[in-house]
Design a protein around this motif. Sequence first.
Motif: not given
Length: 310
Positions: A94-122
Amino acid sequence: MASDGPGTGRPVVVGADGSESSLRAVRWAARTAASRGRGLHVVHAYGGVDPSLVADASLWRRYQQDLLDHAREIAARAVAVAHEAAPSVTVTTEVVDGAAAPALLERADDALLVVGEQGSGGLGGTLVGSVASSVAAHAVDPVVVVRGDEPTEPAAPVVVGVDGSPASDAAIDFAVAAADLASCPLVAVHTWWDPLFDPVTEPLLGWDAIVDDERRLLAEQLAGRSAAYPDLAVSSVVERSHPSRSLLDRARGARLLVVGSRGRGGFTGLLLGSVGRAMVHRAPCPVAVVPPPGRGSARGSEVRAEVAAR
């Protein structure tokens, strides 16, 4: 066997932004999804540019299309990496036009969410990226921040912090299921620390009785798991130390460190306590942050709205 996490059967959700850190998270999430018999849902969020800054409408449309094309390339790369890591896993994107954190929180409702420690600007190093920090601090379901090195030993353990709170009860359940799936040992770490003790009163205290009480607390919180997981090897660590220091020490060489999102305290709205923050920023291995039970969808909607408004 007990449930291995929230929303049994739901896909594991992973954030992908094209960075090497996020691709490591995709590999970890793909293997985890395959071991749990679940699908993998890759989410890439892009955009965030105010259209009023571009006066020419046609130029804006071309820019938007370029952003979308690039976003699709990033998502496709993540899918390829996922299939390399776990060929059998079913992957959706899924490609989302918007900010990453709220998009991930929305789609991970009642599911396991996995993220990397750094973003592309890290900038690299030990500091965690803003998206990882935000989702770990506000998620109402388990979040894994993939950091550190992959374990080289097959018997690399899952380590869980236990403090007697409802949050660590949930963390224990998550850790037990993760260790069982990996066929590896579980190490339960319980510490106590009171900085108010001074050199004069310390010798007067009955340390043996305190140690016995702390061991009893840990045993009580671990009770009942052996019946559901009879083949799981569990070892206990009880020591007088600051919990962050002890957990960081025990996490060296571990395949996963599991902590509750809040211990005995914390502020409303910010679900990640001081120990959880320290682990997310400094742990030498992937960190699972597990919230206590009772964080329902209503609370999740409230938190997502708060994050999106920032």
